[in-house]
Design an enzyme around this catalytic site. Structure first.
Site, short mmCIF file in Angstrom:
data_model
loop_
_atom_site.label_atom_id
_atom_site.label_comp_id
_atom_site.label_asym_id
_atom_site.label_seq_id
_atom_site.Cartn_x
_atom_site.Cartn_y
_atom_site.Cartn_z
N TYR A 1 46.05 76.01 -12.54
CA TYR A 1 45.77 76.21 -11.11
C TYR A 1 47.09 76.42 -10.37
CZ TYR A 1 44.02 75.53 -6.40
OH TYR A 1 43.71 75.71 -5.07
N HIS B 1 48.92 79.97 -8.44
CA HIS B 1 49.28 79.97 -7.02
C HIS B 1 50.77 80.17 -6.76
CE1 HIS B 1 45.21 78.47 -6.45
NE2 HIS B 1 45.36 78.74 -5.17
N TYR C 1 49.54 77.34 5.41
CA TYR C 1 48.48 77.03 4.45
C TYR C 1 49.13 76.25 3.30
CZ TYR C 1 44.07 78.15 1.96
OH TYR C 1 42.85 78.11 1.32
N TRP D 1 39.97 87.22 -6.05
CA TRP D 1 40.66 85.94 -6.25
C TRP D 1 39.68 84.85 -6.66
CZ3 TRP D 1 45.44 84.29 -6.96
CH2 TRP D 1 45.71 82.93 -6.83
N TRP D 2 38.55 84.78 -5.96
CA TRP D 2 37.55 83.77 -6.32
C TRP D 2 37.10 83.95 -7.77
CZ3 TRP D 2 33.85 84.13 -1.52
CH2 TRP D 2 34.45 83.49 -0.43
#
EC number: 5.1.3.32
Length: 104
Positions: free
Chosen positions: A18, A22, A41, A76-77
């Site tokens: 993960y 990113h 963010y 992306w999802w």
């Protein structure tokens, strides 16, 4: 600015993956987020509970919600669905959090 916070989960065996995905995020995803008014963010990982805590400042709810319909967000999802619980549309399972304190 509107401050938002939400919680998601990450699979127990996918913490490193993960984070790798990113760092950095896709440049086109970064561009879409910024062009839709997202600022500051950040996502934090609670390793013991496999929880992701995210905060973001947005300019408007409408612009923030419009991110979901962009092609890059949809891709992306789909790219992330194997490392975290996802809804049928591949969006991450998430819950919005209520702000109870803020010190400026």
């Amino acid at each position: 600015m509107i401050r938002k916070a939400f919680v998601m989960q990450v699979n127990a065996d996918a913490h490193e993956e993960y984070q790798r995905r990113h760092n950095p995020i896709w440049p086109e995803l970064e561009a879409v987020l910024k062009s839709h008014g997202a600022h500051h963010y950040a996502i934090y990982l609670d390793q013991e509970r496999n929880l992701l805590f995210a905060t973001v400042e947005i300019e408007s709810e409408e612009r923030w919600n419009a991110v979901a319909s962009t092609d890059v967000c949809q891709r992306w999802w789909k790219h992330m669905r194997d490392v975290m619980p996802a809804n049928p549309d591949n969006s991450p399972v998430s819950a919005e959090l209520k702000e109870v304190f803020y010190l400026q």
